[in-house]
Design an enzyme around this catalytic site. Structure first.
Site, short mmCIF file in Angstrom:
data_model
loop_
_atom_site.label_atom_id
_atom_site.label_comp_id
_atom_site.label_asym_id
_atom_site.label_seq_id
_atom_site.Cartn_x
_atom_site.Cartn_y
_atom_site.Cartn_z
CD GLU A 298 -2.74 -1.25 1.50
OE1 GLU A 298 -2.59 -0.12 3.28
OE2 GLU A 298 -3.69 -2.60 2.65
CG HIS B 150 -6.14 0.59 4.51
ND1 HIS B 150 -4.57 0.03 4.73
CD2 HIS B 150 -7.50 0.53 5.35
CE1 HIS B 150 -5.52 -0.49 6.05
NE2 HIS B 150 -6.36 -0.27 6.53
#
Length: 326
Positions: free
Chosen positions: A272, A291
């Site tokens: 991420e 996210h």
């Protein structure tokens, strides 16, 4: 700002603890912190980095940044790391325990937000919304025939607060049958929610959709792998709003490419942020969000305030007796 300046409470002069906040949090939480502490902000016109306050910092209000053992060892006055969210895998908890540093999380504050996001991803994949949105008027309508949630079976991996809210929405809102696997959840929790407790094998064999809600540990890493995915009914979908490493992403892509799975909705990934050229991001049957499952205006306020209160309780017990409630 001068870290560690003094103030007065009644007639007794006391040193105000220093709290480092590396990324922006809700203004209400900052105001609550500033009522009793010196707040070092890691953003804005004059951002304060950790190196600048490591000698004086007593607490950290952490969002997605990492706090490793080296940082803790360089902060002799550090007593608490308050995580702005449900997980604590970005904190070296072993070193924290060795040094007597408390690590707290806010597991319930964003439960509804994440649950709603999980259901949104489920809908997006089952109804082909990602493909339709990308292709617009050029889309072949014949290829955009989705599947309804009503009457389908949803399998939940984990049955904590978020999963229970997903179960409620799925069962009451869409008429889904819900199974859940969680060896740590009490039997009465399943009964109260109208959910069937099931083995991992049964989840993989009977679920038209799987929603993942378990923490990332050595035991759970890759638990949604080739074997699990291969046992799912043809056309099933997978949604993950917990941690990326729980799902074997290579196996997931293979299962979708083979036609066995209809697609996936991912708010978390192993890396991420996910690079723009990553196969998961480019795949038409995969919906990826960065996210943000817990990132609603309401949840961000609740989470920040809970984290701020954890810091206050650890560093300023006297203030905890007089501070207001959320």
């Amino acid at each position: 700002m001068t870290a560690g300046t003094t103030g007065t409470t009644g007639s007794t002069e006391t040193e105000r603890p220093v709290v480092w906040v590396p990324r922006p949090v809700h203004d209400d939480a900052l105001a609550r912190l500033e009522s009793w502490a010196e707040v070092a902000r890691g953003w804005g016109d004059r951002p304060v980095g950790f190196d600048a306050i490591c000698d004086t910092v007593s607490g950290i209000l952490l969002r997605t940044e990492r706090v490793d053992g080296d940082m803790m060892r360089r902060a002799p006055r550090l007593r608490i790391v308050a995580r702005h969210g449900a997980g604590a895998d970005t904190v070296d908890q072993q070193t924290a325990a060795q040094l007597g540093i408390r690590v707290t999380t806010t597991p319930g504050a964003n439960s509804r937000a994440v649950a709603e996001h999980a259901v949104a991803l489920l809908l997006a994949v089952r109804r082909g919304i990602g493909v339709a949105a990308r292709e617009g008027a050029a889309a072949d309508r014949a290829l955009l025939t989705g599947r309804e949630l009503g009457g389908a079976t949803l399998g939940l991996l984990g049955f904590g607060r978020i999963a229970r809210e997903v179960a409620r929405i799925a069962r009451d809102g869409f008429g889904m049958r819900v199974l859940a696997h969680d060896p740590f959840a009490p039997a009465e929790a399943f009964a109260a929610a109208g959910v069937e407790s099931a083995s991992l094998a049964r989840i993989s064999q009977e679920s038209d959709a799987v929603s993942v809600h378990i923490p990332l540990t050595a035991e759970t890493r890759g638990v949604v792998g080739a074997g699990f995915l291969g046992r799912l009914p043809p056309g099933a979908v997978v949604v993950n709003t917990s941690r990326g490493g729980v799902v074997d992403e290579d196996a997931l892509l293979s299962a979708i490419a083979s036609g066995h799975l209809a697609g996936a909705g991912l708010d978390v990934t192993t890396v991420e942020p996910l690079p723009g050229d990553h196969p998961l991001r480019r795949h038409p049957q995969v919906v990826v969000t960065p996210h943000v499952g817990g990132q609603t205006a309401e949840a961000m306020r609740r989470v920040a305030l809970e984290a701020a209160d954890a810091l206050r309780d650890a560093l300023s017990p006297a203030a905890a007796q007089t501070a207001g409630t959320i």
